[in-house]
Structures are given as structure tokens and as C-alpha cells.
Scaffold this active site. Structure first.
Site, short mmCIF file in Angstrom:
data_model
loop_
_atom_site.label_atom_id
_atom_site.label_comp_id
_atom_site.label_asym_id
_atom_site.label_seq_id
_atom_site.Cartn_x
_atom_site.Cartn_y
_atom_site.Cartn_z
N LYS A 111 0.80 -1.23 0.00
CA LYS A 111 0.00 0.00 0.00
C LYS A 111 0.82 1.28 0.00
O LYS A 111 0.37 2.34 0.43
CB LYS A 111 -1.02 0.04 1.16
CG LYS A 111 -1.86 -1.19 1.32
CD LYS A 111 -2.23 -1.87 0.02
CE LYS A 111 -3.18 -1.10 -0.86
NZ LYS A 111 -3.33 -1.80 -2.17
N GLY B 147 2.53 2.30 -2.88
CA GLY B 147 2.76 2.79 -4.24
C GLY B 147 3.33 1.74 -5.18
O GLY B 147 3.86 2.06 -6.24
N HIS C 197 7.16 -7.99 -1.43
CA HIS C 197 6.77 -7.20 -0.26
C HIS C 197 7.60 -7.61 0.95
O HIS C 197 7.38 -7.12 2.05
CB HIS C 197 5.29 -7.42 0.08
CG HIS C 197 4.34 -6.73 -0.86
ND1 HIS C 197 4.55 -5.46 -1.32
CD2 HIS C 197 3.15 -7.13 -1.39
CE1 HIS C 197 3.55 -5.12 -2.12
NE2 HIS C 197 2.69 -6.11 -2.18
N SER D 113 -4.80 3.26 3.65
CA SER D 113 -4.85 2.57 2.36
C SER D 113 -4.98 1.06 2.57
O SER D 113 -5.75 0.38 1.87
CB SER D 113 -3.58 2.90 1.57
OG SER D 113 -3.65 2.37 0.28
N GLY E 211 -5.13 8.02 -3.98
CA GLY E 211 -3.76 8.48 -4.23
C GLY E 211 -3.49 9.87 -3.67
O GLY E 211 -2.71 10.62 -4.25
P1 A3P Z 1 -4.64 5.13 -1.58
O1 A3P Z 1 -5.32 3.96 -0.97
O2 A3P Z 1 -4.12 6.11 -0.57
O3 A3P Z 1 -5.44 5.80 -2.61
P2 A3P Z 1 -0.04 -0.36 -3.64
O4 A3P Z 1 0.04 -0.21 -5.11
O5 A3P Z 1 1.30 -0.52 -2.97
O6 A3P Z 1 -1.02 -1.39 -3.25
O7 A3P Z 1 -0.53 1.04 -3.07
C1 A3P Z 1 -1.84 1.46 -3.31
C2 A3P Z 1 -1.90 2.96 -3.16
O8 A3P Z 1 -1.30 3.57 -4.31
C3 A3P Z 1 -3.34 3.43 -3.13
O9 A3P Z 1 -3.34 4.60 -2.32
C4 A3P Z 1 -3.60 3.73 -4.59
O10 A3P Z 1 -4.68 4.61 -4.82
C5 A3P Z 1 -2.26 4.34 -5.01
N1 A3P Z 1 -2.03 4.23 -6.44
C6 A3P Z 1 -2.29 3.16 -7.25
N2 A3P Z 1 -1.94 3.44 -8.51
C7 A3P Z 1 -1.44 4.69 -8.50
C8 A3P Z 1 -0.92 5.54 -9.53
N3 A3P Z 1 -0.87 5.14 -10.78
N4 A3P Z 1 -0.49 6.77 -9.17
C9 A3P Z 1 -0.53 7.19 -7.88
N5 A3P Z 1 -1.03 6.44 -6.88
C10 A3P Z 1 -1.46 5.19 -7.18
#
Ligand code: A3P
Length: 337
Positions: free
Chosen positions: A85, A87, A149, A180, A304
Site C-alpha cells: 500500500k 505505491g 513485499h 490505504s 492516491g
Molecule cells: P490510496 O489507498 O491512498 O489511494 P499499492 O500499489 O502498494 O497497493 O498502493 C496502493 C496505493 O497507491 C493506493 O493509495 C492507490 O490509490 C495508489 N495508487 C495506485 N496506482 C497509482 C498511480 N498510478 N499513481 C498514484 N497512486 C497510485
């Protein structure tokens, strides 16, 4: 499907394109007794076992053991490491798009990221080994792009200490990560509350935790060996994605040429991989991944927003998280940028 070469540079192939489906799901069984002897987290609904100081899904522990035993890198491998979570999805897309840009210009309608979820382009080793399908990695042409991870301390030595592969790490402010993680966990397990996620992060028993050990492990190596480990934060990426993609390309040995810069290639990659763009692609709206737990593709894209925690955590929870992280980072020299 084969790894292509453009202008002398080998181009990565999306994992799903290298996977013809002939290798069956066959979770390793030889570690059952070893797994059963590991401490089980009684407070978590996810069935986590503590393996070598890290909390891992019980179903994934045999895969981690198998990975430690049998995985070895190839020259050119790139491993994206992240705490969940923080990025991962975004960075998977950016690394893939950056590495593949000679064969697939970011504006190309045939770009793999327009038809595949980023998690199908860059595979999570932890899950692949858990389901016993790691032989697909042998079919994946170099440069192989992979993800984990797991903290550096439990990775096979060829990744954690070897010189064949580069590691790109991303972490994030703990408060936004907790929020997140709660939203994400809820899609597969609606019975998991924000309070539970918060507590397991605070006491270090969340999946892949303790988070501070995860971060410090990669951060220390990135300081000692900046050419081998690139350390990024979600916040820095959000603030200046163009600058960070340039840095990423440089680190991966594929800096943008003047011609590419003039043509706006960096901004095009940032646009292709933007949350708004990826979220609205059909490939990311339907379907799911996972064998033991199913996660819909769209659950990887939410808001995001940096600082979204204010909408979910109490001030007390926020202060508590900050204090715990500060305490655990004390003396290390690390502060979250
Ligand atoms: P939020 O839940 O705060 O919106 P991961 O990819 O490690 O699972 O992390 C998920 C987080 O990254 C989520 O944050 C998601 O919305 C955000 N996210 C996913 N794709 C993204 C992108 N292309 N650009 C920026 N943030 C992104």
C-alpha cells in the site's frame, strides 16, 4: 513474446505475456511441519506466522522458504520492493514503461499497460512462489522485472547481497499507509476494521511487518550502495513524478536521451502511469488476482492523496503512529522525507 531488443537495449516482457499457462498451481508441501512450528499471530484475522522476524501469511511462508532456497538472479534483473500500500502498483507501471519505452513508446495504443494490470506486467515473487509457479520466471526473458513485499532480511542472498540485480524500494507515510491498507483489506475481508489494521501496524504484527524494520533494511543498503538500491517515497513521487522517473531511468541504466527529453517522453510515461489514466482502463476495472485471497484489480487504485489519513484516523491514532515510528527510527538517522 520473446524478449525483444531495440537500439541495443533489451526490453522487458510483461510477465503475463511470458506465461503460457502450462505451469500448474502447485504450492510447495515440503515445509508444512516447519510452518506449523512458527508463532501464529492470534490477534490477526489473516493467519500470519512469524518467520525470521517477519509476519507472513501462513499460506505464503512455504513459498518464502522455497524462494530462499532456490531463487537466483540473472544479470539485468530488477526487483521492486515495497511495503504493501505504499505505491507498488504505480511503481510497477513506471518501471515497466521506462524499461520498455524503446519497444513500446508510452503513447502507443499497443502498450502492454493499456491491456494488462501492472501486477500482470511485474509479478509478485512472494505469491508466485507460494503457488509453486516460479518456473515461469525461467521463461521470462531478461531483463526480468519482479516485485516483493518481503523485507531485505528474508530475501535470497542473490537479491539482498548480489550484484546481478537492482532494487527499487518505495515506502510511504505510515498514516496514509494504514488507511490505504484498511480500504484494500476490506475489499477481500470486509470484517477487518480500521482499528485492527492500526493496532497490528502499531505493534509490528501486520503482514510484512514490523514496518520500521522493513524500511530501515532497504534504507541502510540504499545509503551504502546507492547504485544497487534506489530508495523512494510515495510523497516524493507525488510531488515531482517527472523528476523521479528521470532518476529511476538513470538508476536502471537507461537515462533519457536529449531527443527523448525534447520529445516529452518522461511526461508521457508519467501520464500513461497516472492514477487517473490507469484507473479508467478496462483492464484495470474488471478481473482480479490472487489464489488464496482474491483482490479485484480495481482495488489497487483508490484516491492516491497524500494526507488522506485526516479523513479516517483520529488525531490520537495519528500521534500514536508517529510516536511509535519515531521511536523505532531513533538513532538510525532515518526520517520519512
Ligand atoms: P490510496 O489507498 O491512498 O489511494 P499499492 O500499489 O502498494 O497497493 O498502493 C496502493 C496505493 O497507491 C493506493 O493509495 C492507490 O490509490 C495508489 N495508487 C495506485 N496506482 C497509482 C498511480 N498510478 N499513481 C498514484 N497512486 C497510485
Amino acid at each position: 513474446m520473446a524478449g525483444s531488443e531495440t537500439a541495443g537495449l533489451q526490453v522487458p516482457v510483461a510477465f503475463k505475456d511470458a506465461d503460457d499457462g502450462t505451469i500448474p498451481v502447485r504450492p510447495p508441501t515440503e515445509y508444512a511441519a516447519a510452518v506449523a512450528s512458527l508463532p501464529l499471530n492470534p490477534a490477526s484475522k489473516l493467519k500470519l506466522r512469524c518467520y525470521q522476524g517477519v509476519w507472513v501469511l501462513e499460506d505464503w511462508v512455504p513459498g518464502i522458504m522455497a524462494m530462499q532456497r532456490s531463487f537466483s538472479t540473472r544479470p539485468g534483473d530488477v526487483v521492486l520492493a515495497s511495503f504493501p500500500k505504499c505505491g507498488t502498483t504505480w511503481l510497477k507501471a513506471l518501471i515497466f514503461a521506462t524499461m520498455a519505452r524503446t519497444a513500446y513508446p508510452p503513447t502507443s495504443p499497443a502498450h502492454p499497460l493499456r491491456r494488462l494490470n501492472p501486477h500482470d506486467c511485474v509479478i509478485l515473487l512472494d505469491r508466485l512462489f507460494a503457488i509453486g509457479r516460479e518456473a515461469v520466471l525461467d521463461k521470462l526473458p531478461s531483463p526480468r522485472l519482479m516485485c516483493t513485499h518481503m523485507p531485505l532480511s528474508v530475501l535470497p542472498a542473490s537479491i539482498s547481497r548480489g550484484s546481478d540485480c537492482k532494487i527499487v524500494y518505495i515506502c510511504r507515510d505510515q498514516k496514509d499507509m494504514v488507511v490505504s491498507m484498511w480500504h484494500f483489506a476490506n475489499r477481500a475481508r470486509p470484517d477487518i476494521s480500521l482499528q485492527e489494521v492500526f493496532e497490528t501496524v502499531c505493534d509490528g504484527t501486520c503482514f510484512a511487518g514490523p514496518v520500521w524494520d522493513h524500511i530501515l533494511g532497504y534504507w541502510r543498503v540504499s545509503n551504502a550502495e546507492p547504485n544497487r538500491v534506489l530508495f523512494l517515497t510515495y510523497e516524493q513521487m507525488r510531488q515531482d513524478p517527472v523528476d523521479k522517473v528521470r532518476k529511476l531511468a538513470q538508476f536502471l541504466g537507461r537515462p533519457f536521451s536529449d531527443t527523448e527529453e525534447e520529445a516529452g517522453a518522461v511526461a508521457e510515461i508519467v501520464e500513461l502511469c497516472s492514477l487517473e489514466h490507469l484507473k479508467n482502463l478496462e483492464a484495470n476495472k474488471k478481473g482480479s488476482q490472487g489464489v488464496f485471497l482474491k483482490f479485484p484489480y480495481d482495488s489497487y487504485f483508490r484516491k492516491g492523496v497524500v494526507g488522506d489519513w485526516v479523513n479516517h484516523l483520529t488525531l490520537e491514532m495519528a500521534k500514536c503512529l508517529d510516536a511509535i515510528f519515531e521511536e523505532n527510527f531513533k538513532g538510525s538517522g532515518f526520517t520519512l522525507p
